[in-house]
Design an enzyme around this catalytic site. Structure first.
Site, mmCIF file in Angstrom:
data_model
loop_
_atom_site.group_PDB
_atom_site.id
_atom_site.type_symbol
_atom_site.label_atom_id
_atom_site.label_comp_id
_atom_site.label_asym_id
_atom_site.label_seq_id
_atom_site.Cartn_x
_atom_site.Cartn_y
_atom_site.Cartn_z
ATOM 1 N N LYS A 185 -17.378 -0.962 6.717
ATOM 2 C CA LYS A 185 -17.873 -1.905 5.712
ATOM 3 C C LYS A 185 -19.393 -1.857 5.555
ATOM 4 O O LYS A 185 -19.921 -2.033 4.456
ATOM 5 C CB LYS A 185 -17.422 -3.325 6.064
ATOM 6 C CG LYS A 185 -17.552 -4.286 4.904
ATOM 7 C CD LYS A 185 -16.857 -5.606 5.154
ATOM 8 C CE LYS A 185 -17.013 -6.538 3.948
ATOM 9 N NZ LYS A 185 -16.400 -7.847 4.185
ATOM 10 N N MET A 214 24.485 9.260 1.015
ATOM 11 C CA MET A 214 24.258 10.484 1.774
ATOM 12 C C MET A 214 24.551 10.262 3.259
ATOM 13 O O MET A 214 25.071 11.145 3.937
ATOM 14 C CB MET A 214 22.819 10.968 1.573
ATOM 15 C CG MET A 214 22.572 12.374 2.074
ATOM 16 S SD MET A 214 23.699 13.563 1.346
ATOM 17 C CE MET A 214 22.715 14.198 -0.002
ATOM 18 N N GLU A 238 0.815 -1.225 0.000
ATOM 19 C CA GLU A 238 0.000 0.000 0.000
ATOM 20 C C GLU A 238 0.846 1.271 0.000
ATOM 21 O O GLU A 238 0.424 2.317 -0.502
ATOM 22 C CB GLU A 238 -0.948 0.014 1.190
ATOM 23 C CG GLU A 238 -2.082 -1.020 1.107
ATOM 24 C CD GLU A 238 -1.689 -2.373 1.659
ATOM 25 O OE1 GLU A 238 -0.489 -2.600 1.930
ATOM 26 O OE2 GLU A 238 -2.584 -3.231 1.819
ATOM 27 N N PHE A 245 -10.932 -7.464 14.327
ATOM 28 C CA PHE A 245 -9.881 -7.899 13.410
ATOM 29 C C PHE A 245 -9.614 -6.812 12.363
ATOM 30 O O PHE A 245 -10.533 -6.287 11.757
ATOM 31 C CB PHE A 245 -10.280 -9.214 12.719
ATOM 32 C CG PHE A 245 -9.246 -9.671 11.737
ATOM 33 C CD1 PHE A 245 -7.960 -9.985 12.159
ATOM 34 C CD2 PHE A 245 -9.541 -9.750 10.382
ATOM 35 C CE1 PHE A 245 -6.989 -10.381 11.250
ATOM 36 C CE2 PHE A 245 -8.576 -10.147 9.472
ATOM 37 C CZ PHE A 245 -7.298 -10.465 9.902
ATOM 38 N N GLN A 246 -8.357 -6.494 12.179
ATOM 39 C CA GLN A 246 -7.916 -5.456 11.237
ATOM 40 C C GLN A 246 -8.571 -4.108 11.491
ATOM 41 O O GLN A 246 -8.798 -3.330 10.581
ATOM 42 C CB GLN A 246 -8.117 -5.908 9.786
ATOM 43 C CG GLN A 246 -7.191 -7.084 9.474
ATOM 44 C CD GLN A 246 -7.043 -7.357 7.997
ATOM 45 O OE1 GLN A 246 -7.967 -7.124 7.224
ATOM 46 N NE2 GLN A 246 -5.884 -7.855 7.612
HETATM 47 C C1 LIG Z 1 12.700 5.708 4.503
HETATM 48 C C2 LIG Z 1 14.003 6.363 4.791
HETATM 49 N N1 LIG Z 1 14.866 5.811 5.673
HETATM 50 C C3 LIG Z 1 16.061 6.401 5.924
HETATM 51 C C4 LIG Z 1 16.405 7.569 5.322
HETATM 52 C C5 LIG Z 1 17.747 8.231 5.628
HETATM 53 N N2 LIG Z 1 18.567 8.298 4.421
HETATM 54 C C6 LIG Z 1 18.650 9.403 3.658
HETATM 55 S S1 LIG Z 1 19.598 9.182 2.292
HETATM 56 C C7 LIG Z 1 19.930 7.593 2.723
HETATM 57 C C8 LIG Z 1 20.811 6.739 1.865
HETATM 58 C C9 LIG Z 1 20.301 6.553 0.490
HETATM 59 O O1 LIG Z 1 21.134 5.642 -0.174
HETATM 60 P P1 LIG Z 1 20.991 5.385 -1.718
HETATM 61 O O2 LIG Z 1 19.581 5.176 -2.065
HETATM 62 O O3 LIG Z 1 21.939 4.332 -2.123
HETATM 63 O O4 LIG Z 1 21.396 6.788 -2.339
HETATM 64 P P2 LIG Z 1 22.828 7.506 -2.418
HETATM 65 O O5 LIG Z 1 22.858 8.504 -1.310
HETATM 66 O O6 LIG Z 1 23.879 6.467 -2.283
HETATM 67 O O7 LIG Z 1 22.815 8.159 -3.746
HETATM 68 C C10 LIG Z 1 19.299 7.260 3.931
HETATM 69 C C11 LIG Z 1 19.419 5.962 4.611
HETATM 70 C C12 LIG Z 1 15.458 8.124 4.430
HETATM 71 N N3 LIG Z 1 15.680 9.293 3.820
HETATM 72 N N4 LIG Z 1 14.304 7.502 4.171
#
Ligand SMILES: Cc1ncc(C[n+]2csc(CCOP(=O)(O)OP(=O)(O)O)c2C)c(N)n1
Ligand SMILES: [Mg+2]
Lengths: 586, 170
Positions: free
Chosen positions: A165, A483, A53, A115-116
């Site tokens: 529902k 990042m 979802e 439920f749910q």
């Molecule tokens: C759902 C979620 N969890 C954690 C983060 C924290 N976060 C930001 S950038 C990143 C790494 C992203 O890695 P990748 O997709 O390989 O991109 P890159 O920076 O290597 O280009 C994380 C873990 C986030 N933004 N979103």
């Protein structure tokens, strides 16, 4: 408006059709089976079956952002609704119009831990613009239409309708409320004449004006972007855009300084810092933009045009607030500018531009593609060069690749760029791309992705196959949560805790297993070929681009720093350590 | 722009559609955004139109107060938000029920003070009184403080209600 007797599910479908909905992104379950039954028995409304979802909401976001229409989601009660929460929050932060129908246990069981059962309106109250629990049959038609009105009017946002529902199965009368005026929610569209005149004369008399524009311009519709372009041209002033605003002004135009903010260009951020007048249009001065607040644009007056009064004077106090729809207000400003034959101070503007051109000559986005390893910037720049003349839409995931996409992919039109700005949701890009492709079957849709983000919603690969959505996932694969790794390098002594993307699947084989096509580039001279092949293949494609694992994204204004304390490259990283106050910020 | 960071106390009246969840929306807004609630009262004031009036006493810098009003105003079931502190003169009242238990002199003293404060005894036993007192928040505070050494047992307060002076409607 004599109503005809139908069951709740038929009423819902009729209301959706009358709102002009052609596609619903959803996933079935016990509580919504009556709606699925009604969907089955008609053929005007298309249903796209997602694989989780969370993907449905991002698809609806991509659909909405690329078409300007409301995106529609249908999920079941309990886990269906809770899985939708991330997407709803994402849509709230980025002002994307969504109507999300959630199933609910029958009214007589609500509150019994059935439920749910989940308290969906309770859970989604803080992450929606508004939500409803329909407990009486006679409220259903009104609520359905009101939800669309609320989602798309004013500052757009997600709206949840929780549907027990028994309401879905009960008999009722349908009435079309789509034209009925809302009792309380009436956003201000036009600004007062005196405010407009004041704004225009402030622009005309400024010596160092700067337009700072955001997603609000895109939300206001394509005409707002046109009017913005006209006004910027008439004034001759520089313009910068936020991440959400990219495309609101042509990126290839010479008055455009690039994106501003944490990973914005040197010239955009320094122009913000030095401007004597900032004209903020549909942007919200968030912390990615302002950096350290007490050092933000210290010598400027500020005009702020926004449809949401709560965005004004929230983070930054402004001198002239103008509440109204960006498109209408720009219209008004243009008219006054032309009627009264305003002109900017030519001498001052010349000096301002010469200053800006000095900053520009820093060439802050430069990178060195001399070795045999692909630089991620190079990969994205090549993607841009190979697709710029095509009918192309770009989505992204979240991370370094997202920032490089924003820096290197030049958007000349609105609605072509979908990214998760406010919430920064990894996993947004693939489902969003599918949503875009469903709305624009003939266009090229590319998700610029990181390998870690891609894994977050890759189950939607199967959706792409089922609906013949030939999306392209262009992965700058650095085998790191790049990042995160960059921040660890900057703030935590290079201790790369858990940021290596270990046990990564072979993305080419993964593509094949999912009936996609997998391509790979390992050397700079392979990049163009892979991109061309990716474009030509009429199927979903993963392009796995192996890029430099150590590359960092610059320029960067570290958290807690001011615009003029920007890091331009690895050399600065060592010489300007981040402050302790900066460390606690995200 | 020079930013003023003095903390001000404001009384805000909010007219809302009396629908399920509306109070949760208002309270969630305050807790989610970290605003103060000093007092909050709510009751239906127009049964025909289905409208309730919420009176909120809050405090913050002028910028925060402005935010609070803007945030309240954008909630969908909100009709009107009026800052009674800035928009002309207004009157504020709060009502409290105060239970005091004691014997002998303390009992006499409690009655004497209640008289001075125009509090009414609305329940009385051999060993206790329940006083009803209304007025400004400060007056209620003072009364409660004075009752403390005289055998204060329980206090129930309504929170502030307020209305603008003069003939015009909100
Ligand atoms: C759902 C979620 N969890 C954690 C983060 C924290 N976060 C930001 S950038 C990143 C790494 C992203 O890695 P990748 O997709 O390989 O991109 P890159 O920076 O290597 O280009 C994380 C873990 C986030 N933004 N979103
Ligand atoms: Mg990565």
């Amino acid at each position: 408006m004599a109503g005809k007797s139908m069951n709740g599910s038929e009423i819902i479908i009729q209301a959706l059709l009358n709102e002009g909905v052609d596609t619903v992104f959803g996933y079935p379950g016990g509580a919504v089976l009556p709606i699925y039954d009604a969907i089955f028995q008609q053929n005007q409304l298309r249903h796209v079956l997602v694989r989780q979802e969370g993907g449905a909401v991002h698809m609806a976001e991509g659909y909405a952002r690329s078409t300007g229409k409301v995106g529609v989601v249908l999920v079941t009660s309990g886990p269906g609704a809770t899985n939708a929460v991330t997407g709803l929050t994402d849509a709230l932060m980025d002002s994307i119009p969504i109507v999300c129908l959630t199933g609910q246990v029958p009214t007589h069981l609500i509150g019994n831990d059935a439920f749910q059962e989940a308290d969906t309106t309770g859970i989604t109250r803080p992450c929606t613009k508004h939500n409803y629990l329909v407990k009486r049959m006679e409220d259903l038609p009104r609520v359905m239409h009101e939800a669309f009105y609320v989602a798309r009017s004013g500052r757009p946002g997600p709206v949840v309708i929780d549907l027990p529902k028994d309401i879905l199965m009960g008999l009722g009368q349908y009435e079309d409320f789509s034209q009925v005026e809302h009792r309380t929610y009436q956003p201000t569209m036009k600004a007062g004449k005196s405010e407009i005149e004041k704004a225009v004369s402030m622009i005309a008399s400024a010596k160092k004006p700067l337009f700072y524009c955001g997603g609000g311009v895109i939300n206001s519709g394509p005409k707002a972007s046109k009017q913005l372009g006209r006004l910027v041209k008439l004034t001759g002033a520089p313009i910068t855009l936020t991440l959400m605003g990219l495309g609101a002004y042509p990126a290839t135009d010479k008055q455009f300084l690039g994106m501003l903010g944490m990973h914005g260009t040197y010239e955009a951020n320094l122009a913000m810092h030095d401007a004597d007048l900032i004209v903020a249009v549909g942007a919200r001065f968030d912390d990615r933009i302002t950096g350290r607040l007490d050092a933000f644009a210290p010598n400027s007056e500020k005009i702020h045009i926004d449809i949401d009064p709560s965005s004004i004077n929230k983070n930054v106090a402004v001198d002239l607030p103008i509440v109204g729809d960006v498109g209408s207000v720009l219209d008004q400003m243009l008219r006054v500018w032309k009627d009264k034959e305003f002109k900017t101070n030519a001498r001052a503007m010349k000096a301002w531009w010469s200053q800006i051109n000095d900053w520009r000559s820093m060439d802050c986005l430069k990178y060195d593609q001399s070795g045999s390893v692909i630089k991620p910037q190079f990969a994205i720049e090549r993607l841009y060069e190979n697709t710029k003349d095509m009918d192309c839409y770009i989505t992204t995931e979240v991370g370094q690749h997202q920032m490089w996409a924003a820096q290197f992919y030049k958007f000349n039109e609105p609605n072509r760029w979908m990214t998760s700005g406010g919430l920064g949701t990894m996993g947004y890009g693939l489902p969003s791309a599918i949503g875009v492709q469903v709305a624009h079957p003939e266009s090229l849709v590319v998700d610029i992705s990181g390998e870690a983000s891609f894994l977050m919603n890759m189950q939607e690969m199967s959706t792409a196959i089922q609906y013949r959505a030939p999306v392209k996932v262009f992965i700058t694969n650095n085998q790191y949560m790049g990042m995160v790794r960059q921040w660890q390098e900057l703030l935590h002594g290079g201790r790369y805790a858990e940021s290596y993307t270990d046990a990564l699947p072979d993305l080419v084989k993964l593509a094949e297993a999912c009936q996609w096509v997998g391509l790979r580039a390992k050397r700079p001279d392979e990049v163009d070929d892979v991109i061309q092949e990716m474009i030509e293949i009429d199927r979903p494609v993963i392009a796995d681009i192996w890029v430099d694992q150590t590359e960092n994204c610059f320029p960067m204004i570290p958290s807690g720093a001011a615009h003029n304390e920007m890091l331009l490259g690895p050399e600065d990283e060592a010489s300007k350590p981040v402050s302790e106050e900066g460390m606690v910020l995200v | 722009m020079v930013v003023d960071d003095t903390i001000e106390r404001h009384t805000i009246a909010v007219l809302v559609d009396n629908e399920a969840g509306v109070l949760a929306r208002v309270i969630g807004l305050f807790s989610g955004r970290g605003y103060n609630i000093e007092s909050l009262t709510v009751a239906e004031t127009d049964a025909d139109e289905g409208i309730s009036r919420i009176t909120i006493v809050t405090s913050g810098t002028p910028m925060i107060i402005e935010q609070i009003k803007a945030q309240l105003d954008r909630l969908v079931p909100v009709h009107r938000v009026v800052d009674l502190t800035t928009e002309g003169a207004s009157v504020e009242r709060e009502l409290a029920l105060v239970k005091v238990a004691g014997k002998g002199n303390k009992r006499v003293e409690a009655l004497r003070i209640a008289d001075i404060f125009r509090a009414r005894a609305i329940d009385s036993t051999n060993e206790s009184f329940v006083f009803e007192i209304s007025g400004a928040t400060e007056k209620l505070n003072a009364f409660v403080d004075l009752m403390e050494p005289l055998g204060l047992v329980d206090v129930s307060r309504t929170g502030v209600v307020a209305i603008a002076r003069g003939k015009s409607e909100l």
